[in-house]
Motif scaffolding. Structure first.
Motif, PDB file in Angstrom:
ATOM      1  N   UNK A 144       0.951  -1.081  -0.376  1.00 52.62           N
ATOM      2  CA  UNK A 144       0.002  -0.065   0.252  1.00 52.62           C
ATOM      3  C   UNK A 144       0.857   1.418  -0.220  1.00 52.62           C
ATOM      4  N   UNK A 145       2.019   0.900   1.093  1.00 55.95           N
ATOM      5  CA  UNK A 145       2.300   2.348   1.289  1.00 55.95           C
ATOM      6  C   UNK A 145       4.084   2.125   0.408  1.00 55.95           C
ATOM      7  N   UNK A 146       4.358   1.221   0.236  1.00 56.12           N
ATOM      8  CA  UNK A 146       5.228   1.004  -0.762  1.00 56.12           C
ATOM      9  C   UNK A 146       6.555   0.826   0.615  1.00 56.12           C
ATOM     10  N   UNK A 147       6.531   0.878   1.377  1.00 54.21           N
ATOM     11  CA  UNK A 147       7.321   0.815   2.839  1.00 54.21           C
ATOM     12  C   UNK A 147       6.689   0.216   4.061  1.00 54.21           C
ATOM     13  N   UNK A 148       7.674  -0.476   4.832  1.00 54.99           N
ATOM     14  CA  UNK A 148       6.863  -0.932   6.276  1.00 54.99           C
ATOM     15  C   UNK A 148       6.321  -0.024   6.490  1.00 54.99           C
ATOM     16  N   UNK A 199      15.082  -1.358  -4.449  1.00 49.03           N
ATOM     17  CA  UNK A 199      13.752  -1.813  -4.095  1.00 49.03           C
ATOM     18  C   UNK A 199      13.184  -2.288  -5.711  1.00 49.03           C
ATOM     19  N   UNK A 200      11.947  -3.018  -5.876  1.00 44.11           N
ATOM     20  CA  UNK A 200      11.166  -2.775  -7.064  1.00 44.11           C
ATOM     21  C   UNK A 200       9.763  -2.944  -6.449  1.00 44.11           C
ATOM     22  N   UNK A 201       8.894  -2.562  -7.454  1.00 42.33           N
ATOM     23  CA  UNK A 201       7.044  -2.533  -7.169  1.00 42.33           C
ATOM     24  C   UNK A 201       7.165  -2.655  -8.858  1.00 42.33           C
ATOM     25  N   UNK A 248       8.670   5.514 -10.657  1.00 38.79           N
ATOM     26  CA  UNK A 248       9.182   6.281  -8.830  1.00 38.79           C
ATOM     27  C   UNK A 248       8.008   5.418  -7.839  1.00 38.79           C
ATOM     28  N   UNK A 249       8.026   4.935  -7.011  1.00 44.92           N
ATOM     29  CA  UNK A 249       7.656   4.228  -6.104  1.00 44.92           C
ATOM     30  C   UNK A 249       6.851   5.034  -5.466  1.00 44.92           C
TER      31      UNK A 249
END
Lengths: 198, 379
Positions: free
Chosen positions: B47-51, B95-97, B106-107
């Protein structure tokens, strides 16, 4: 040593300094140069030295040039009342490609950025002010839409306003040929803010 | 949105975990340290691209492994399906999404696409912690719901660093500030006033709901309130231009002190939220349980705000929420969760803590988490 030749090592290191070039690509480029005929390599080496030796900065607009003042500053075909202020010589090339702008330029050589130690004295601001009073009645500030470009635009506006020239800035908005639905929302909302009355 | 399938590979203590959350409530139950929170954390990446709590992505890679992968099948309310894949490399931190096979340039493009509302023990600080935690809360909510807020907040942080550098340089050199300072002030005021305006509107939009939710959860007549605290002179209902005027004056008034401290002393980076129960500051007077209740009320208000603004039902992630609640409040929370339209994932060490359990079926699932594995509990 990594390679069997010191000359090759040296060349790889030189290529690797170029923006966007890593060591792997640098090695590929070096081996490519090695395979080319000598005269081609000499031609390239001379081209490299020539850009350094023959190009200076125009004393008027601070763009890169071989003749001082540059061909744009001396051209009789340019409108001498309009001036476009940009950050880098590459911005002049981009604007020239449009064939839309017939005025003069001023190249600042960057934008304000305290974190990088760049203040007004590191930019060609004094040279810009030296062009007033003169024939210029309109200044277009065409700096990059970054935080630094924006601060520079505000700074220059404050300086130039009292000099009486009309000051404008580039519109921010949707790229031509782009679909509204694919524009990112930040661009779209700013384009909405800067909308034009018809 | 709904997470239909979730597959974790080398993610913290999950070597290879697949699970299918229910469409309603999913309870992750297990002892401490079994990997319940890690499942929520993985969804936070989607959801947020991070923890939602750890600053370092690479630390989420299982010890001894190089790459973690979080794969998920996510469906929007309208039924559109997405395949989302997050990978993080331990050695480089890269990190790749990928969404439906194409990598995001762009993340930040992911933020808001699959909205989530997260409530975890770390967020207790929103009520009683430092002001920075409340500003972070505001920034996360508003970034999820407005791409232009996200762009403004990122630019604001950059302008702030630039302006602070000028002030610091002047302080260290013992000279007046550089002559371009007013240009940076102008830009800071322009962006800052937009952020304040958006935050005011958020608080305006949730405060009634927040008070009502608190009353319903607490089961008392206690009146809860939330207010946005900003530069003096800025009052409720002002437009951006008026806010800008006040902020400019607030900065001008602090000119001497700014130079002495070498930092910008007014603006959204100094603002705060105030929570009150019956007019008394919650951080000082509210009990642990009351603070927890305030936080749940705030998060449920956020949930509805995000639903409306995104036009997409968020997923609600509740980590260890029931620990400090009495039986009655826990039952009321569960009742509210069942009445929300979306998906909700809860962790608890013991099923008894959640007060009143729903009937476990395909809609509401109970999953046992045990040393990095997940299995559906037999009912």
């Amino acid at each position: 040593m990594l390679y069997t030749s010191e000359a090759l090592q040296q060349l790889v290191e030189e290529f690797a300094r170029l923006p966007g070039i890593g060591r792997k690509t640098a090695l590929r480029l070096s081996l490519f140069m090695l395979k080319r005929p000598r005269e081609d390599v000499v031609k390239m080496a001379r081209a490299l030295v020539d850009v350094k030796d023959r190009i200076t900065n125009c004393s008027v607009c601070c763009n890169i040039t071989e003749a001082d003042p540059c061909t744009i500053c001396t051209s009789a075909k340019r409108e001498r009342t309009t001036m476009c202020v940009v950050e880098e010589p590459s911005d002049v090339i981009a604007l020239e490609k449009t064939n839309e702008f017939r005025g003069l330029y001023h190249v600042l050589g960057g934008a304000l950025s305290p974190l990088d130690g760049i203040g007004p004295d590191d930019l060609k601001v004094r040279e810009l002010l030296a062009r007033f009073p003169g024939d210029i009645t309109e200044v277009i500030l065409a700096l990059n839409p970054t935080v630094e470009g924006e601060a520079t635009t505000i700074y220059l506006t404050r300086l130039l306003k009292p000099l009486g020239a009309k000051i404008s800035r580039l519109a921010r908005g949707i790229p031509v040929g782009g679909n509204l639905e694919f524009a990112d929302e930040a661009t779209l909302s700013r384009a909405l803010e800067g909308r034009i009355t018809l | 949105m709904r997470v239909r399938t979730l597959h974790l590979t080398a993610f913290r203590n999950h070597a290879d975990t697949a699970l299918q959350p229910g469409t309603g409530i999913t309870l992750l139950v297990g002892d401490n340290g079994q990997g319940k929170t890690n499942v929520l954390e993985a969804i936070s990446f989607l959801s947020l691209s991070k923890s939602f709590y750890a600053a370092n992505d690479a630390q989420a890679v299982m010890l001894g492994q190089d790459v973690l992968e979080i794969g998920a099948g996510i469906a929007h309310d309208a039924g559109r399906e997405f395949d989302v894949r997050v990978t993080v490399r331990a050695t480089s931190g890269d990190k790749a999404i990928r969404v439906n096979g194409s990598a995001l340039e762009k993340l930040s493009a992911l933020v808001g696409m699959f909205p989530a509302v997260i409530l975890s023990p770390e967020q207790g600080g929103i009520i009683a912690g430092a002001p920075a935690e409340r500003r972070k809360f505001l920034d996360v909510v508003l970034s999820q719901t407005s791409r232009s807020y996200l762009a403004d907040v990122m630019e604001y942080r950059r302008v702030l660093r630039q302006r602070n550098k000028l002030l610091l340089d002047a302080r260290l050199a013992g000279t007046p500030p550089a002559r371009e300072l007013p240009a940076w002030t102008d830009e800071l005021v322009g962006l800052g006033s937009r952020l304040i305006h958006m935050r005011e509107r958020f608080v305006d939009g949730v405060h009634t709901e927040f008070a009502e939710t608190y009353r319903a959860l607490a089961g008392t007549r206690g009146d809860a309130a939330v207010r946005y605290i900003t530069a003096d002179g800025i009052v409720h209902g002002m437009e951006t231009a008026e806010i800008a005027g006040c902020l400019r004056e607030a900065i001008a008034r602090r000119e001497a002190e700014e130079l002495r401290r070498g930092a910008t002393l007014a603006g959204p980076h100094r603002d705060d939220l105030a929570f009150e129960i019956d007019g008394r500051a919650a951080e000082r007077y509210a009990s642990q349980g009351e603070q927890k209740t305030l936080l749940i009320a705030l998060k449920l208000s956020e949930y509805r705000f995000v639903s409306v603004r995104c036009g997409e039902t968020p997923i609600l992630l509740l980590d260890d929420v029931f620990a400090e609640l009495d039986r009655h409040r826990a039952a009321r929370v569960m009742h509210m969760l069942r009445s929300t339209a979306g998906q909700c994932i809860i962790t608890a060490t013991d099923e008894a803590l959640i007060g009143e359990a729903p009937r476990w079926n395909n809609e509401h699932r109970r999953i046992i988490v045990d040393s990095g594995t997940c299995r559906e509990a037999s009912s």
